[in-house]
Scaffold this motif. Structure first.
Motif, PDB file in Angstrom:
ATOM      1  N   LEU A  22       0.828  -1.207   0.000  1.00 26.90           N
ATOM      2  CA  LEU A  22       0.000   0.000   0.000  1.00 26.90           C
ATOM      3  C   LEU A  22       0.867   1.264   0.000  1.00 26.90           C
ATOM      4  O   LEU A  22       0.608   2.205  -0.760  1.00 26.90           O
ATOM      5  CB  LEU A  22      -0.922  -0.003   1.229  1.00 26.90           C
ATOM      6  N   ALA A  23       1.902   1.276   0.835  1.00 24.78           N
ATOM      7  CA  ALA A  23       2.759   2.458   0.926  1.00 24.78           C
ATOM      8  C   ALA A  23       3.507   2.696  -0.380  1.00 24.78           C
ATOM      9  O   ALA A  23       3.648   3.847  -0.827  1.00 24.78           O
ATOM     10  CB  ALA A  23       3.757   2.293   2.077  1.00 24.78           C
ATOM     11  N   ALA A  24       3.985   1.626  -1.010  1.00 22.89           N
ATOM     12  CA  ALA A  24       4.684   1.761  -2.291  1.00 22.89           C
ATOM     13  C   ALA A  24       3.755   2.343  -3.347  1.00 22.89           C
ATOM     14  O   ALA A  24       4.139   3.222  -4.125  1.00 22.89           O
ATOM     15  CB  ALA A  24       5.231   0.414  -2.746  1.00 22.89           C
ATOM     16  N   GLY A  25       2.501   1.856  -3.368  1.00 26.02           N
ATOM     17  CA  GLY A  25       1.535   2.376  -4.323  1.00 26.02           C
ATOM     18  C   GLY A  25       1.253   3.850  -4.122  1.00 26.02           C
ATOM     19  O   GLY A  25       1.137   4.621  -5.087  1.00 26.02           O
ATOM     20  N   VAL A  26       1.132   4.273  -2.863  1.00 27.01           N
ATOM     21  CA  VAL A  26       0.902   5.691  -2.555  1.00 27.01           C
ATOM     22  C   VAL A  26       2.095   6.523  -3.017  1.00 27.01           C
ATOM     23  O   VAL A  26       1.936   7.570  -3.672  1.00 27.01           O
ATOM     24  CB  VAL A  26       0.672   5.892  -1.043  1.00 27.01           C
ATOM     25  N   PHE A  34       0.278  10.891 -10.214  1.00 29.08           N
ATOM     26  CA  PHE A  34      -0.908  10.068 -10.470  1.00 29.08           C
ATOM     27  C   PHE A  34      -1.054   9.766 -11.967  1.00 29.08           C
ATOM     28  O   PHE A  34      -2.071  10.042 -12.583  1.00 29.08           O
ATOM     29  CB  PHE A  34      -2.157  10.748  -9.916  1.00 29.08           C
ATOM     30  N   VAL A  35      -0.011   9.136 -12.480  1.00 29.79           N
ATOM     31  CA  VAL A  35      -0.007   8.749 -13.891  1.00 29.79           C
ATOM     32  C   VAL A  35      -1.190   7.848 -14.222  1.00 29.79           C
ATOM     33  O   VAL A  35      -1.708   7.868 -15.348  1.00 29.79           O
ATOM     34  CB  VAL A  35       1.324   8.042 -14.254  1.00 29.79           C
ATOM     35  N   GLN A  36      -1.656   7.080 -13.236  1.00 27.54           N
ATOM     36  CA  GLN A  36      -2.769   6.148 -13.480  1.00 27.54           C
ATOM     37  C   GLN A  36      -4.088   6.870 -13.707  1.00 27.54           C
ATOM     38  O   GLN A  36      -5.066   6.254 -14.154  1.00 27.54           O
ATOM     39  CB  GLN A  36      -2.908   5.145 -12.332  1.00 27.54           C
ATOM     40  N   LEU A 100      -3.859   2.067  -6.560  1.00 28.31           N
ATOM     41  CA  LEU A 100      -2.467   2.369  -6.221  1.00 28.31           C
ATOM     42  C   LEU A 100      -1.515   1.484  -7.023  1.00 28.31           C
ATOM     43  O   LEU A 100      -0.446   1.926  -7.456  1.00 28.31           O
ATOM     44  CB  LEU A 100      -2.240   2.158  -4.721  1.00 28.31           C
ATOM     45  N   GLY A 101      -1.927   0.238  -7.239  1.00 34.97           N
ATOM     46  CA  GLY A 101      -1.074  -0.708  -7.953  1.00 34.97           C
ATOM     47  C   GLY A 101      -0.865  -0.363  -9.408  1.00 34.97           C
ATOM     48  O   GLY A 101       0.119  -0.791 -10.016  1.00 34.97           O
ATOM     49  N   ALA A 102      -1.779   0.423 -10.002  1.00 38.01           N
ATOM     50  CA  ALA A 102      -1.592   0.828 -11.397  1.00 38.01           C
ATOM     51  C   ALA A 102      -0.317   1.646 -11.547  1.00 38.01           C
ATOM     52  O   ALA A 102       0.401   1.520 -12.542  1.00 38.01           O
ATOM     53  CB  ALA A 102      -2.806   1.625 -11.884  1.00 38.01           C
ATOM     54  N   SER A 103      -0.016   2.493 -10.559  1.00 39.18           N
ATOM     55  CA  SER A 103       1.226   3.283 -10.616  1.00 39.18           C
ATOM     56  C   SER A 103       2.430   2.371 -10.392  1.00 39.18           C
ATOM     57  O   SER A 103       3.484   2.542 -11.023  1.00 39.18           O
ATOM     58  CB  SER A 103       1.208   4.400  -9.573  1.00 39.18           C
ATOM     59  N   THR A 104       2.276   1.388  -9.488  1.00 44.37           N
ATOM     60  CA  THR A 104       3.356   0.421  -9.258  1.00 44.37           C
ATOM     61  C   THR A 104       3.622  -0.369 -10.527  1.00 44.37           C
ATOM     62  O   THR A 104       4.781  -0.606 -10.905  1.00 44.37           O
ATOM     63  CB  THR A 104       2.977  -0.539  -8.117  1.00 44.37           C
ATOM     64  N   SER A 105       2.550  -0.780 -11.203  1.00 48.88           N
ATOM     65  CA  SER A 105       2.689  -1.534 -12.444  1.00 48.88           C
ATOM     66  C   SER A 105       3.389  -0.698 -13.516  1.00 48.88           C
ATOM     67  O   SER A 105       4.215  -1.216 -14.271  1.00 48.88           O
ATOM     68  CB  SER A 105       1.321  -1.988 -12.940  1.00 48.88           C
ATOM     69  N   PHE A 106       3.054   0.603 -13.582  1.00 44.05           N
ATOM     70  CA  PHE A 106       3.725   1.459 -14.558  1.00 44.05           C
ATOM     71  C   PHE A 106       5.234   1.467 -14.326  1.00 44.05           C
ATOM     72  O   PHE A 106       6.017   1.325 -15.272  1.00 44.05           O
ATOM     73  CB  PHE A 106       3.203   2.895 -14.491  1.00 44.05           C
ATOM     74  N   TYR A 272      -2.727 -10.883  -5.524  1.00 47.03           N
ATOM     75  CA  TYR A 272      -2.729 -12.175  -6.213  1.00 47.03           C
ATOM     76  C   TYR A 272      -3.431 -12.062  -7.552  1.00 47.03           C
ATOM     77  O   TYR A 272      -3.018 -12.668  -8.546  1.00 47.03           O
ATOM     78  CB  TYR A 272      -3.424 -13.234  -5.355  1.00 47.03           C
ATOM     79  N   SER A 273      -4.501 -11.265  -7.597  1.00 46.97           N
ATOM     80  CA  SER A 273      -5.291 -11.139  -8.817  1.00 46.97           C
ATOM     81  C   SER A 273      -4.628 -10.232  -9.842  1.00 46.97           C
ATOM     82  O   SER A 273      -4.356 -10.637 -10.972  1.00 46.97           O
ATOM     83  CB  SER A 273      -6.689 -10.619  -8.468  1.00 46.97           C
ATOM     84  N   ASN A 274      -4.352  -8.956  -9.462  1.00 48.61           N
ATOM     85  CA  ASN A 274      -3.836  -8.018 -10.476  1.00 48.61           C
ATOM     86  C   ASN A 274      -2.317  -8.039 -10.587  1.00 48.61           C
ATOM     87  O   ASN A 274      -1.761  -7.488 -11.536  1.00 48.61           O
ATOM     88  CB  ASN A 274      -4.344  -6.596 -10.207  1.00 48.61           C
ATOM     89  N   GLU A 275      -1.627  -8.641  -9.591  1.00 53.83           N
ATOM     90  CA  GLU A 275      -0.182  -8.872  -9.637  1.00 53.83           C
ATOM     91  C   GLU A 275       0.649  -7.599  -9.678  1.00 53.83           C
ATOM     92  O   GLU A 275       1.844  -7.643  -9.986  1.00 53.83           O
ATOM     93  CB  GLU A 275       0.177  -9.781 -10.816  1.00 53.83           C
ATOM     94  N   ALA A 276       0.061  -6.450  -9.377  1.00 63.91           N
ATOM     95  CA  ALA A 276       0.826  -5.198  -9.364  1.00 63.91           C
ATOM     96  C   ALA A 276       1.883  -5.256  -8.264  1.00 63.91           C
ATOM     97  O   ALA A 276       1.575  -5.489  -7.101  1.00 63.91           O
ATOM     98  CB  ALA A 276      -0.112  -4.018  -9.125  1.00 63.91           C
ATOM     99  N   GLY A 277       3.139  -5.065  -8.641  1.00 61.62           N
ATOM    100  CA  GLY A 277       4.230  -5.115  -7.688  1.00 61.62           C
ATOM    101  C   GLY A 277       4.831  -6.487  -7.510  1.00 61.62           C
ATOM    102  O   GLY A 277       5.919  -6.638  -6.961  1.00 61.62           O
ATOM    103  N   GLN A 278       4.131  -7.502  -7.989  1.00 59.42           N
ATOM    104  CA  GLN A 278       4.620  -8.873  -7.828  1.00 59.42           C
ATOM    105  C   GLN A 278       5.806  -9.162  -8.738  1.00 59.42           C
ATOM    106  O   GLN A 278       6.609 -10.048  -8.465  1.00 59.42           O
ATOM    107  CB  GLN A 278       3.482  -9.848  -8.110  1.00 59.42           C
TER     108      GLN A 278
END
Length: 516
Positions: A22-26, A34-36, A100-106, A272-278
């Motif tokens: 969560l903190a990484a996504g923020v 907020f590129v996402q 939040l994970g959308a930015s991590t994924s980017f 587990y589902s969207n795998e953002a950051g994984q």
């Protein structure tokens, strides 16, 4: 063994990992402005305008390869599990993780493109966390440490994607088919192995072609049918939305005692589902043929929305609007039932059965079959994606040694170990199909958690090149150009592929080359 795996899982999925995600996504959201949100129109434009070559697949194919890994049993059984043990509020935390994970994924997927390379055996593009962890710091004093870090991630990914994670997908698929049609789980396992072997032996091109057809079709069909059922229960939607938010924030008296479980299960199943950051998305992102890494970073950020905001939300609203849920205290089916929708038969186990009962309200008796078919496609495409990621990391570990000839055999070391990996994942599929769901999910959670720990810590350290690429991309877009990437102009080191990449002349929106 079961107790030992539970102990390992409790350490891997401690509160520290939940809050780190969560903190990484923020942080990434703020750092990228907020590129996402800002770049959603560009994400959609890039989906339909892509390139491909003999070495790389199109942006859309890379997206579907990524979605093949993201859209799986977590979108059906995972959502049901999150609601059962975390309450309706878990869905809110899944949305939070997605946003939040959308930015991590980017960040991770742009890094995957920046530090990609060509496969020593096939010439296809390869990349992922192992590549950027070992290359981004290649010109610093920390080069040795990060190279080792890259190899550790690669080894963990081969283990997770080649052995641990496939069992979850095959188990859900076999369970759903057995429930719907009475098939033997062994027959499901054998059939899956035969078809999977045909696809993965064909290499990345066949994987991309398969995913680009199957994934969009099944995702659209699943979402549309789920939304039809939700619309038939439209009068309950405002109450459901209120329940989700109140239970997520602890305002609902029935769910106030499990707010911690709502956060934990929402974040765990969301990742587990969207795998953002994984660290899984960068593998598919690196396979794309693009003129600028930020292009695929934006496309992969949108993949998180497709997975969680669309598919997972469809499942969540389906289950809640039809009353096909039951919430347990103590994060286990052995705990006391603290809430239920009233539509579930008493013997329904947590998992695909929730969605099956929900679909039955549209067409009595068809729910089990539809969910079984959906899981068959979703889980199978995820298995294909897992193999691709495991193979990519195996090739990273081999490096130039992949071309070494095996004495007396006539093949290369890379070819031999690739065949061994193919056999490993096929065996894992069989074991998972005939195992219990609990054992399969624990193994899957351990695999996801280990990859997430290694990757998130890595991209927090290495994030700067992703932002440099983003600012460069946006600057060129403002100039009316089709952006092209030059790492040396941005002082990005280690991007050896792009340093020798033959750049096309930059063109304006009107189709003129820059300087005309």
């Amino acid at each position: 063994m079961s107790e030992f795996l539970d102990l390992v899982n409790s350490y891997v999925w401690s509160n520290a990992l939940v809050y780190l995600c969560l903190a990484a996504g923020v942080y990434f959201s703020i750092r990228s402005k907020f590129v996402q949100v800002r770049q959603v129109p560009e994400m959609l434009r890039l989906l339909v305008r892509g390139e491909k070559s003999p070495s790389g697949v199109s942006s859309f194919q890379a997206l579907t390869m990524s979605l093949a890994g993201r859209v799986g049993t977590g979108n059906i059984a995972g959502v049901a599990t999150a609601i059962a043990f975390g309450g309706p509020g878990a869905l809110f935390w899944m949305w939070t993780v997605a946003f939040l994970g959308a930015s991590t994924s980017f960040v991770e997927c742009t890094l995957g493109q920046i530090y990609k390379t060509r496969d020593q055996l096939t010439g296809e593009y390869r990349g992922g966390p192992a590549y950027y962890l070992s290359r981004a710091m290649a010109h610093t004093r920390a080069a040795g440490a990060f190279k080792v870090y890259g190899y550790i991630f690669a080894a963990v990914t081969v283990l997770a994607c080649g052995l641990l994670l496939p069992s979850v997908q095959s188990n859900s698929m076999a369970t759903a088919m057995s429930s719907a049609w009475g098939f033997s789980k062994w027959w499901v396992a054998v059939g899956t192995v035969i078809v999977l072997a045909f696809v993965i032996i064909g290499g990345v091109k066949r994987i991309a072609a398969f995913a680009s057809v199957v994934v969009p079709f099944m995702a659209v069909v699943y979402i549309v049918l789920a939304m039809i059922i939700v619309l038939l229960n439209a009068d309950q939607v405002p109450e459901i939305i209120s329940l989700i938010f109140s239970s997520a924030l602890g305002f609902d008296s029935a769910f106030g005692a499990i707010i911690g479980a709502a956060v934990m299960w929402g974040v765990k199943r969301g990742i587990y589902s969207n795998e953002a950051g994984q660290g899984t998305g960068p593998h598919a992102a690196a396979a794309a043929e693009v003129s600028h890494p930020a292009k695929q970073g934006l496309v992969q950020a949108f993949a998180v929305y497709v997975d969680t905001l669309f598919v997972c939300s469809a499942t969540g609203f389906l289950i809640l609007s039809t009353g096909a849920y039951r919430v347990f205290e103590g994060e286990s089916e052995s705990g006391a039932v603290i809430a239920e929708g009233g539509a579930l038969p008493a013997d329904t186990e947590v998992g695909p059965g929730f969605a099956q009962v929900g679909f039955d309200t549209l067409w009595s008796g068809a729910g089990a079959s539809f969910v079984a078919i959906s899981l068959a496609f979703f889980c199978f495409t995820t298995l294909v994606a897992y193999y691709y990621m495991a193979e990519t990391n195996l090739r990273f570990m081999l490096g130039r040694h992949a071309k070494v000839q095996i004495p007396g055999v006539g093949g290369t070391l890379g070819t031999g170990l690739t065949m061994l990996l193919q056999a490993l994942i096929l065996v894992s599929v069989v074991i998972g199909a005939v195992s219990t769901a609990t054992e399969a999910w624990v193994l899957g959670d351990i695999g996801v958690g280990l990859m997430a720990w290694l990757n998130i810590v890595g991209i927090i350290i290495l994030q700067k090149p992703a932002y440099l690429a983003l600012w460069d991309y946006e600057k060129q877009k403002k100039q009316g150009l089709d952006p092209v990437f030059d790492p040396m102009a941005l002082n990005i080191t280690g991007a050896t592929f792009w340093e020798t990449y033959e750049r096309r002349p930059q063109t304006t929106a009107a189709g003129q080359t820059s300087g005309d």
